[in-house]
Write an enzyme that holds these catalytic residues in place. Structure first.
Site, PDB file in Angstrom:
ATOM      1  N   ASP A  14       1.201  -1.294   0.313  1.00  0.00           N
ATOM      2  CA  ASP A  14      -0.078   0.241   0.171  1.00  0.00           C
ATOM      3  C   ASP A  14       1.020   1.127   0.038  1.00  0.00           C
ATOM      4  O   ASP A  14       0.677   1.978  -0.736  1.00  0.00           O
ATOM      5  CB  ASP A  14      -0.736   0.109   1.173  1.00  0.00           C
ATOM      6  N   ARG A  98       2.224   4.245  16.843  1.00  0.00           N
ATOM      7  CA  ARG A  98       1.454   5.645  15.761  1.00  0.00           C
ATOM      8  C   ARG A  98       2.585   6.909  16.047  1.00  0.00           C
ATOM      9  O   ARG A  98       2.892   7.737  15.294  1.00  0.00           O
ATOM     10  CB  ARG A  98       0.199   5.532  15.393  1.00  0.00           C
ATOM     11  N   ASP A 127      -5.485   3.334  12.940  1.00  0.00           N
ATOM     12  CA  ASP A 127      -4.306   4.301  12.461  1.00  0.00           C
ATOM     13  C   ASP A 127      -4.473   5.370  12.147  1.00  0.00           C
ATOM     14  O   ASP A 127      -3.794   6.516  11.993  1.00  0.00           O
ATOM     15  CB  ASP A 127      -3.712   3.115  12.086  1.00  0.00           C
ATOM     16  N   SER A 178      -3.039  -9.131   7.697  1.00  0.00           N
ATOM     17  CA  SER A 178      -2.553  -7.659   7.506  1.00  0.00           C
ATOM     18  C   SER A 178      -2.266  -7.972   9.012  1.00  0.00           C
ATOM     19  O   SER A 178      -2.863  -8.342  10.392  1.00  0.00           O
ATOM     20  CB  SER A 178      -3.756  -6.364   7.803  1.00  0.00           C
TER      21      SER A 178
HETATM   22  N1  ARG Z   1      -6.281  -3.061  16.134  1.00  0.00           N
HETATM   23  C1  ARG Z   1      -5.501  -2.973  16.844  1.00  0.00           C
HETATM   24  C2  ARG Z   1      -5.416  -1.131  16.608  1.00  0.00           C
HETATM   25  O1  ARG Z   1      -6.210  -0.252  16.362  1.00  0.00           O
HETATM   26  C3  ARG Z   1      -4.493  -3.435  15.329  1.00  0.00           C
HETATM   27  C4  ARG Z   1      -4.277  -2.763  14.166  1.00  0.00           C
HETATM   28  C5  ARG Z   1      -3.139  -3.242  13.287  1.00  0.00           C
HETATM   29  N2  ARG Z   1      -2.741  -2.513  12.434  1.00  0.00           N
HETATM   30  C6  ARG Z   1      -3.588  -3.811  11.508  1.00  0.00           C
HETATM   31  N3  ARG Z   1      -2.891  -3.223  10.193  1.00  0.00           N
HETATM   32  N4  ARG Z   1      -2.950  -5.124  11.942  1.00  0.00           N
HETATM   33  O2  ARG Z   1      -4.237  -0.619  17.513  1.00  0.00           O
END
Ligand code: ARG
Length: 407
Positions: A14, A98, A127, A178
């Site tokens: 991506d 992040r 995110d 993912s």
């Molecule tokens: N749900 C978790 C969060 O919002 C993990 C998100 C992680 N992203 C991924 N592509 N697996 O913190």
């Protein structure tokens, strides 16, 4: 003047496509910034390969930032102090990385005189919130671009796009999971996991495959709330976390399977593997049981929940989160000592001992043997007055359920 954008680059499909797509669609210049927060768990790819992919995709520059220590010492350390587990489970793996990335994006945006930063998140996740709210907290003047929220491409379209522009990607059209990873663990979504009734498949796990069937005993030492040694060996926090991920993970400890509430209103089923995070939080919380005064301890527990929600919701850089940090930091002054952990395959952790020079545990007060120093007679008046209100109520108005059900 051509607009310049600093992109949070992972090296994946991506964000690689995002470089070329933004150049073509928006006519911008792109600087790709890869922030190393310890994501290279399996060493699958060299940073050199990632760099050349970014440049082939069209980036005018590529910057690699080593933020492992920073991630550990500032972000994981605060999460440990807060015993941070969103919805009492998830130790904020992605949520913690992040703000680290955001801080470096903003710094690089300044360095390159960019007008915007960009991320590769879709519109459905947390995110995007963390990137955007975080950037605006640190740099209200910067624009935040989200190409993946605009391009309307499926995964297969993105693979075709990469092929058309000869961007060398490893991804195939059938991507199953993912996965987001860093020092604090791995977050796994999509594929079979999207059915909340289906047991999670084994294959996406890498840190928590059982390779050690013997029980593993470890001592973690804390200084003012921060883990500083494993089995008496002083270590930098990033190394301690990495070591513990391996040793605890080998016993199968550290998996979570949960349905969580995203900030954007979606319930999603996700699985995680985060052995060090869960073990360190459990050890830290146990040490606090020994050293924190009762009212502080109980109040802290309520605020920990709020702290975790704020960080999950992208509010790392926010006045309430910072105020809670100050409270939590104050509570950590006496959280020093050792905790004994025992891991038993598959996946069991028991805390089997704790000690601290700052312990409020007083043997003389606690014991029932001859060493007892507690003044038993004092309790008589104390308990009478403590229960006086209830006794008065019982005498005047009566308890509703005074009679046991007939047996
Ligand atoms: N749900 C978790 C969060 O919002 C993990 C998100 C992680 N992203 C991924 N592509 N697996 O913190």
């Amino acid at each position: 003047m051509t607009k310049r954008v600093v992109l949070a680059y992972s090296g994946g499909l991506d964000t690689s496509v995002a470089i070329r797509w933004m150049i073509e669609e928006w006519g911008v210049e792109v600087v790709a910034v890869l922030v190393d927060v310890g994501q290279d768990v399996d060493g699958a790819e060299s940073f050199e390969d990632i760099r050349s992919r970014a440049l082939v995709a069209g980036a005018i520059d590529f910057v690699l930032v080593d933020a492992r220590q920073e991630m550990a010492e500032e972000f994981c350390a605060k999460a440990i102090a807060a015993n941070a587990r969103y919805e009492n489970k998830y130790p904020l793996v992605s949520a913690l990385s992040r703000p680290v990335i955001v801080r470096h994006l903003v710094a690089q945006a300044r360095r390159f005189n960019a007008q915007a930063v960009a991320h590769g998140c879709t519109g459905k996740g947390n995110d995007q919130v963390r990137f955007e709210v975080g950037t605006h907290a640190l740099a209200p003047d910067l624009e935040v671009l989200a190409p993946a929220r605009n391009w309307g491409m499926t995964r297969a379209d993105s693979v075709d796009f990469a092929e058309k522009w000869e961007i060398p990607i490893k991804a195939t059209k059938e991507k199953i999971y993912s996965i987001d990873e860093n020092l604090w663990g791995r977050a796994i979504e999509c594929g079979a996991i999207e059915d909340p009734w289906a047991a999670p498949p084994e294959e996406p796990y890498t840190l928590t495959r059982v390779t050690d069937r013997e029980p593993v005993e470890l001592t973690v030492s804390f200084h003012e709330g921060v883990p500083v040694a494993l089995d008496g060996v002083a270590m930098k926090l990033a190394d301690l976390i990495q070591d513990l991920n391996v040793r605890a993970g080998a016993t199968g400890f550290g998996r979570l399977d949960m349905v969580e509430n995203r900030r954007v209103g979606i319930k999603s089923r996700e699985v995680y593997e985060c052995p060090a995070a869960l073990a360190l939080i459990a050890a830290h919380a146990d040490l606090e049981d020994l050293v924190l005064e009762r009212d502080v301890h109980h109040e802290k527990g309520r605020l920990e929940t709020r702290w975790s929600e704020l960080v999950y919701d992208g509010m790392w850089f926010s006045p309430l989160k910072e105020a809670l940090d100050a409270f939590i930091a104050d509570t950590q002054r006496h959280v020093s000592g050792d905790v004994r952990l025992r891991f038993e395959a598959p996946g069991l952790l028991r805390i089997v001992g704790r000690r601290s020079p700052k312990a409020l545990y007083d043997y003389g007060l606690a014991t029932y043997d001859a060493a007892d120093t507690f003044r038993h007679a004092d309790s008589e008046g104390y308990v009478r007055i403590y229960g006086l209100g209830v006794k008065t109520w019982a005498q005047r108005q009566g308890a509703k359920n005074a009679t046991p059900p007939s047996s």
